[in-house]
Design a protein around this motif. Structure first.
Motif, short mmCIF file in Angstrom:
data_model
loop_
_atom_site.label_atom_id
_atom_site.label_comp_id
_atom_site.label_asym_id
_atom_site.label_seq_id
_atom_site.Cartn_x
_atom_site.Cartn_y
_atom_site.Cartn_z
N PHE A 1 6.20 4.75 8.52
CA PHE A 1 6.75 4.13 9.74
C PHE A 1 6.20 4.93 10.90
CE2 PHE A 1 10.02 3.17 12.85
CZ PHE A 1 10.37 1.86 12.56
N VAL A 2 5.21 4.36 11.60
CA VAL A 2 4.43 5.17 12.53
C VAL A 2 4.06 4.38 13.78
CG1 VAL A 2 2.24 4.56 11.40
CG2 VAL A 2 2.45 6.74 12.59
N ALA A 3 3.99 5.08 14.90
CA ALA A 3 3.47 4.50 16.14
C ALA A 3 1.98 4.81 16.21
CB ALA A 3 4.19 5.09 17.36
N TYR B 1 11.31 7.38 4.26
CA TYR B 1 10.59 7.19 5.51
C TYR B 1 9.58 8.32 5.70
CZ TYR B 1 10.64 8.00 10.70
OH TYR B 1 10.34 8.27 12.00
N LEU B 2 8.30 7.97 5.76
CA LEU B 2 7.25 8.94 6.06
C LEU B 2 7.01 8.90 7.56
CD1 LEU B 2 4.92 10.89 5.46
CD2 LEU B 2 3.53 8.90 4.81
N VAL B 3 7.36 9.99 8.24
CA VAL B 3 7.26 10.05 9.69
C VAL B 3 5.87 10.52 10.14
CG1 VAL B 3 8.23 12.37 9.87
CG2 VAL B 3 8.43 10.84 11.79
N ASP C 1 4.45 2.08 -0.20
CA ASP C 1 4.74 0.68 -0.50
C ASP C 1 4.64 -0.20 0.73
OD1 ASP C 1 5.68 1.09 -3.34
OD2 ASP C 1 7.08 2.39 -2.29
N GLU C 2 4.92 0.37 1.89
CA GLU C 2 4.92 -0.39 3.14
C GLU C 2 4.35 0.48 4.25
OE1 GLU C 2 8.10 -2.88 5.90
OE2 GLU C 2 8.81 -1.07 4.91
N VAL C 3 3.53 -0.13 5.10
CA VAL C 3 3.06 0.53 6.32
C VAL C 3 3.64 -0.27 7.47
CG1 VAL C 3 1.08 1.22 7.70
CG2 VAL C 3 0.93 1.30 5.21
N PHE C 4 4.50 0.38 8.24
CA PHE C 4 5.14 -0.26 9.39
C PHE C 4 4.55 0.38 10.64
CE2 PHE C 4 8.09 -1.26 12.64
CZ PHE C 4 8.77 -2.41 12.26
N VAL C 5 3.74 -0.38 11.37
CA VAL C 5 3.03 0.14 12.53
C VAL C 5 3.67 -0.40 13.81
CG1 VAL C 5 0.80 0.34 13.70
CG2 VAL C 5 0.89 0.15 11.20
#
Length: 193
Positions: A7-9, A129-131, A145-149
């Protein structure tokens, strides 16, 4: 089995921080005001540092994540600002081969990062959550499993990429897209298969 979400900006050119690292929100490359922030607060409050949760009155049960993973450089950025654990509301793991100590509320992982993540995914609980940062994301890519950009409408030119280091190519499928008047996009990609 629990899911690992990166979960990254990021900027349009795929950077998550400037070359020297540090607090990416302080650079102006990431918009901290706008309609995307309200959506973030309401739907992803678990990912906010505890100080922001307190200031916004976000309390109560966690809804998406109960565990956060962080690389050494990201962790040390917070420590340099006087924040030894920004995620007191989550089980916090910091991965480093060189770090010798961390806050008492943080578990330091010095061994095989992939093995640790596989172990965490087998445990009961909410999502993981990978910060950050980019080096840890590259190392953990086989287990993501998921990349949330949270894609911001800015270009940095150079910096730390989302995945920083050697890794095997992989493919994800777009699962969700949210557009905001601020120009920010929230993109959720799920691992194929």
């Amino acid at each position: 089995m629990r899911k690992l979400t990166y979960f990254v900006a990021a900027t349009l050119d795929g950077f998550i921080a400037e070359v020297g690292g540090g607090d990416p929100t302080a650079t102006g490359h990431f918009l901290m005001e706008g309609d995307h922030m309200e959506y973030l607060f309401q739907n992803y409050g678990d990912t906010l540092p505890y100080m922001a949760r307190d200031a916004l009155g976000i309390a109560g049960e966690l809804t998406r994540f109960d565990t956060v993973l962080e690389g050494r450089k990201s962790y040390e950025s917070g420590v340099a600002q006087g924040i030894p654990d920004a995620y007191l509301h989550l089980k916090h793991y910091v991965f480093s081969a060189t770090l010798t100590e961390a806050a008492p509320t943080v578990e330091l992982v010095r061994g095989d990062a992939l093995a640790k993540v596989k172990e965490l995914k087998r445990q009961e609980g909410l999502g993981i959550y990978l910060v950050g940062g980019g080096a840890l994301a590259a190392e953990l890519l086989p287990e993501i499993d998921e990349v949330f950009v949270k894609q911001h409408p800015t270009v940095m030119g150079k910096g730390i990429p989302m995945f920083n280091g050697g890794f095997s190519p992989d493919r994800f499928e777009l699962a969700d897209l949210k557009r905001f008047d601020s120009g920010v996009l929230f993109l959720s990609y799920q691992r194929r298969g």
